[in-house]
Scaffold this active site. Sequence first.
Site, PDB file in Angstrom:
ATOM      1  N   LYS A  96       1.392   8.122  -2.164  1.00 44.76           N
ATOM      2  CA  LYS A  96       0.999   9.502  -1.337  1.00 44.76           C
ATOM      3  C   LYS A  96       0.216   9.820  -2.931  1.00 44.76           C
ATOM      4  O   LYS A  96       1.402  11.185  -3.263  1.00 44.76           O
ATOM      5  CB  LYS A  96       1.261   9.972  -0.388  1.00 44.76           C
ATOM      6  CG  LYS A  96       0.153  10.794   0.515  1.00 44.76           C
ATOM      7  CD  LYS A  96       0.904  12.062   1.655  1.00 44.76           C
ATOM      8  CE  LYS A  96      -1.193  11.808   2.674  1.00 44.76           C
ATOM      9  NZ  LYS A  96      -0.043  13.001   3.950  1.00 44.76           N
ATOM     10  N   SER A 171      -3.108  10.803   7.393  1.00 43.14           N
ATOM     11  CA  SER A 171      -3.480  11.465   6.061  1.00 43.14           C
ATOM     12  C   SER A 171      -3.138  10.403   4.684  1.00 43.14           C
ATOM     13  O   SER A 171      -3.898  10.147   3.780  1.00 43.14           O
ATOM     14  CB  SER A 171      -3.904  12.514   5.369  1.00 43.14           C
ATOM     15  OG  SER A 171      -2.050  13.056   5.214  1.00 43.14           O
ATOM     16  N   SER A 195       0.952  12.922  10.509  1.00 40.86           N
ATOM     17  CA  SER A 195       0.086  11.592   8.997  1.00 40.86           C
ATOM     18  C   SER A 195       0.657  10.272   8.139  1.00 40.86           C
ATOM     19  O   SER A 195       0.678   9.527   7.550  1.00 40.86           O
ATOM     20  CB  SER A 195       0.044  12.641   7.328  1.00 40.86           C
ATOM     21  OG  SER A 195      -1.026  13.633   8.529  1.00 40.86           O
TER      22      SER A 195
END
Length: 504
Positions: A96, A171, A195
């Site tokens: 990420k 996210s 997330s």
Amino acid sequence: MTVVLPTPTQLRAVAEQCGLSLTDEDVASFRGLMQGSIDAYNVIAAMPDELPKVKYPRTPGYRPSAEENPRNAWYYKSTVKGAASGKLKGKTVALKDNIMLAGVPMTNGSSTLEGYIPDFDATIVTRMLDAGAEIAGKTHCEHFCLSGGSHTNSYGAVHNPHKMGYSAGGSSSGSGVVVALGEVDMAIGGDQGGSIRMPSSFCGTYGMKPTWGLVPYTGIMPIEIFVDHTGPMTATVEDNALLLEVIAGDDGYDPRIKAPKVEDYTKALGKGVKGMKIGILKEGFEQPTAEAAVNESVREAAKRFKDLGASVDTVSIPMHMVGPAIWTPIGTEGLTQTMMFGDGYGLSRPDLYSTSLMDFHRGWRRQADSLSETTKLFMMLGTYINNSFGPRFYGKALNISRRLTAAYDKAFKDYDLLLLPTTPMKAPALPAANASREDYVARALEMITNTAPFDITHHPAMSLPCGMVDGLPVGLMLVGRMFEESTIYRAAHAFEQAGDWKKM
């Protein structure tokens, strides 16, 4: 970087900010008294920082073209090869884009960080490379990770791997997509309100939010220390357990870590669920955005656990419904003071500070209008609350979170696991380019109600795919006792082996 003594004008401005009235004599006196401390600051400025060494060679990589990256899941592709052997040898991993990979650009979804290049690797990156993994690059995430959708990134929306034009969840949007498409074996996500689990639900992957303080967050851009989690997102339960084995455990830096209980999680696989007690959390099916078809898919999955030999019945925890409200002051004020005005870290924690990130991130103040609507919303609300009441609501919410933790722990005296929908809904369509601010924010926050409570109670929680509705995945969430990820893996693996989730 040199620190200079404030001019009389600067000192008067600082005094006014502190609520002080100074005479000319006061100004001169205080300036003289400050000189020794200013000198001390310059001693620190001249000294080298104390950062971990980068062990494995890499190149900055490249931004993939739209043709190579049709769902906009990747931010940067950069191959970093790890050790010659280890548990993860032969596995490719995506990070990420809030995770520091030295020498490779990082934006955390925000154009205000465009051009920032980390100077050390996150702890978990080093651990994966030491275990033989190959890092494949950085995946897009939501703007400063403040969305459960996949449309707030400064560089465009991320599309669902099963249906273009639909949300991938957030996210950790790109991480879910590249795993679901088979572009990598594994990915790392972050979880402050859901997330890891929300994109896993929307994309049809396995996503584990470990117990808070099990996996070091060192070298990952924080939001708020009390809710920061990082963990694995994978296509199989076995890979998920394997990756957690590699990244779990104290690193000597992360102040979130107190007394982690680390296990060989892969040893829990293959043991089945016979004799396990699973409680179907009643309130998890009663969320305002709940879709009947999603609830039905999760209830059918619960029946399969019973068929596999588990004891399954319904449990009620009414306080689950106020979990998102308890999360709100912690998340809102925490991100405002720590991530934004604290330049990513804030103070009063024995952390490994990325001063290069702190210096670069300060630049958001000159570009605030370019922040996402969710970032603007939370930051203005957090500032208003702090200006009006100070941090009392943050403190009270954190105190009350212990009551919520106790409510779940009471249920865990009778049950090994709790079961509920990860997200009350399947992936919605991405908002149109001309969507109103209200729609934009709604698509970012409407799915967090079942996931956010466990970020403030810190229980481990995993999303696993359990069916399809209208061509989109449905996620089932298993929640366990603190540091009992092995129990979750045991049940998740049994469910996975029982049949193809896409045909359930």
